[in-house]
Design a protein around this motif. Structure first.
Motif, short mmCIF file in Angstrom:
data_model
loop_
_atom_site.label_atom_id
_atom_site.label_comp_id
_atom_site.label_asym_id
_atom_site.label_seq_id
_atom_site.Cartn_x
_atom_site.Cartn_y
_atom_site.Cartn_z
N LEU A 183 -5.45 -6.66 3.07
CA LEU A 183 -5.29 -5.57 1.91
C LEU A 183 -6.78 -5.54 1.24
CD1 LEU A 183 -4.52 -6.26 -0.83
CD2 LEU A 183 -5.69 -8.50 -1.78
N ASN A 184 -7.52 -5.57 2.48
CA ASN A 184 -9.39 -5.91 1.79
C ASN A 184 -9.49 -4.50 2.17
OD1 ASN A 184 -10.67 -7.63 0.66
ND2 ASN A 184 -10.39 -9.19 1.74
N GLU A 185 -9.57 -4.01 3.58
CA GLU A 185 -8.79 -2.53 4.23
C GLU A 185 -8.58 -1.50 3.70
OE1 GLU A 185 -7.33 -3.43 8.11
OE2 GLU A 185 -9.13 -4.54 8.83
N LYS A 186 -7.51 -2.20 3.04
CA LYS A 186 -6.54 -0.67 2.28
C LYS A 186 -7.48 -0.88 1.07
CE LYS A 186 -3.56 0.02 4.85
NZ LYS A 186 -3.74 0.75 5.65
N TRP A 187 -8.09 -1.56 0.18
CA TRP A 187 -8.72 -1.61 -0.65
C TRP A 187 -9.41 -0.53 -1.00
CZ3 TRP A 187 -8.14 -6.35 -4.87
CH2 TRP A 187 -9.11 -5.66 -6.06
N GLN A 188 -10.63 -0.61 0.34
CA GLN A 188 -11.81 -0.45 0.80
C GLN A 188 -11.16 1.17 1.27
OE1 GLN A 188 -15.31 -0.89 0.26
NE2 GLN A 188 -13.78 -2.60 -0.40
N TYR A 189 -10.34 1.24 1.48
CA TYR A 189 -9.69 3.09 1.86
C TYR A 189 -9.39 3.58 1.21
CZ TYR A 189 -6.68 6.14 3.55
OH TYR A 189 -6.54 7.49 4.00
N ILE A 190 -9.25 3.15 -0.05
CA ILE A 190 -8.78 3.75 -1.50
C ILE A 190 -9.73 3.60 -2.14
CG2 ILE A 190 -8.11 3.74 -4.08
CD1 ILE A 190 -5.52 1.16 -2.88
N THR A 208 0.76 -5.98 -10.58
CA THR A 208 -0.78 -6.07 -10.19
C THR A 208 -1.45 -4.71 -9.92
OG1 THR A 208 -0.79 -8.43 -10.83
CG2 THR A 208 -3.12 -6.86 -10.02
N LEU A 209 -2.24 -3.76 -10.07
CA LEU A 209 -2.24 -2.54 -9.81
C LEU A 209 -4.05 -3.07 -9.19
CD1 LEU A 209 -2.27 0.57 -8.94
CD2 LEU A 209 -3.07 1.04 -10.65
N TYR A 210 -3.93 -3.39 -8.64
CA TYR A 210 -4.82 -3.85 -7.96
C TYR A 210 -6.37 -2.37 -8.02
CZ TYR A 210 -3.01 -7.91 -6.36
OH TYR A 210 -2.31 -9.03 -5.72
N ALA A 211 -5.75 -1.29 -7.04
CA ALA A 211 -6.61 -0.50 -7.03
C ALA A 211 -6.16 1.25 -6.69
CB ALA A 211 -7.57 -0.45 -5.69
N PHE A 270 1.04 -0.96 -0.42
CA PHE A 270 -0.10 0.21 0.14
C PHE A 270 0.87 1.21 0.15
CE2 PHE A 270 -2.12 3.18 2.96
CZ PHE A 270 -3.16 3.49 1.31
N LEU A 271 1.02 2.24 -1.06
CA LEU A 271 2.19 3.52 -1.22
C LEU A 271 1.10 4.47 -0.89
CD1 LEU A 271 3.37 1.35 -4.26
CD2 LEU A 271 4.14 1.76 -1.55
N THR A 272 1.52 6.07 -0.72
CA THR A 272 0.74 6.87 -1.46
C THR A 272 1.73 7.84 -1.24
OG1 THR A 272 -0.60 6.04 0.51
CG2 THR A 272 -0.27 8.76 0.55
N TRP A 273 2.04 8.76 -1.71
CA TRP A 273 2.45 10.29 -2.20
C TRP A 273 2.32 11.19 -2.51
CZ3 TRP A 273 2.34 5.69 -5.97
CH2 TRP A 273 2.11 6.41 -7.32
N ARG A 274 2.17 12.39 -2.20
CA ARG A 274 2.16 13.10 -2.29
C ARG A 274 3.14 14.47 -3.65
NH1 ARG A 274 -1.69 14.21 0.64
NH2 ARG A 274 -2.34 13.12 3.15
N CYS A 275 1.84 15.35 -3.94
CA CYS A 275 2.43 16.23 -4.92
C CYS A 275 3.29 17.41 -3.55
CB CYS A 275 1.36 17.26 -5.30
SG CYS A 275 -0.09 16.53 -6.19
N LEU A 276 4.11 18.43 -3.98
CA LEU A 276 5.14 18.91 -3.46
C LEU A 276 3.67 19.85 -3.07
CD1 LEU A 276 7.94 19.66 -5.96
CD2 LEU A 276 7.70 18.55 -3.94
N LYS A 277 4.48 20.35 -0.95
CA LYS A 277 3.72 21.65 -0.72
C LYS A 277 2.87 22.89 -1.82
CE LYS A 277 2.97 23.96 3.19
NZ LYS A 277 3.75 24.75 4.63
N GLY A 278 1.38 22.48 -2.02
CA GLY A 278 0.80 23.96 -2.39
C GLY A 278 0.58 23.57 -3.77
#
Length: 167
Positions: free
Chosen positions: A136-143, A67-70, A35-43
């Motif tokens: 896996l199911n929790e992260k999928w639902q979060y997305i 495989t990109l699940y979600a 499970f991965l998260t990244w952000r845009c630069l500030k602003g």
């Protein structure tokens, strides 16, 4: 488990690796999802066409190296649930290389659209190995729930920058 010291001939335990500012997993395990998260630069906020570029960049490697699940591309951040594919016995495609390609390509295309240069993305802000099917199911639902929770869509399926594979 031990590994060679960089520039040396001895070995050191994996646990003594120095933690870097980059939060990417330092090693991968075959047959594990992430499970991965990244952000845009500030602003920075992504325009609609920039979110499309980013989602297309995520989907490019689907079935080839992971495989990109979600995935969901929000105005200022991205969430992805993925699993690098096995390329040979006990070895997977490198998650760091895939992400570098996704982020570099999308940033290049976004900069072309904007007529600018420079970084678009911060380093990963959060990532983790998915431990079991429940997680896996929790992260999928979060997305899935992210655009709804943030008031961007009434249903995930109606949000143009949401993707999921059906298993």
């Amino acid at each position: 488990m031990h590994t060679k010291k960089k520039g040396g001939t001895g070995f050191q335990p994996v646990s003594s690796f120095k933690i870097t500012r980059r939060n990417l997993p330092h090693w991968q395990e075959p047959d594990r999802a992430y499970f991965l998260t990244w952000r845009c630069l500030k602003g920075q906020v992504l325009a609609d066409e920039e979110r499309t570029i980013t989602l297309d960049s995520l989907r490019y490697w689907d079935g080839q190296k992971w495989t990109l699940y979600a995935a969901v591309v929000m105005p200022d951040h991205v969430h992805a649930l993925c699993q690098p594919l096995v390329k040979d016995e006990g070895s997977t495609y490198d998650l760091g290389e895939i992400l570098h390609s996704v982020k570099s390509f999308s940033a290049h295309r976004i900069n072309q659209q904007r007529g600018t240069k420079g970084s678009i993305w911060q380093d990963e802000r959060f990532d983790r190995i998915v431990r079991d099917e429940k997680e896996l199911n929790e992260k999928w639902q979060y997305i899935r729930n992210n655009p709804v929770k943030n008031g961007l869509s009434e249903k995930a399926e109606d949000y143009p920058w949401f993707y999921e594979v059906f298993l």
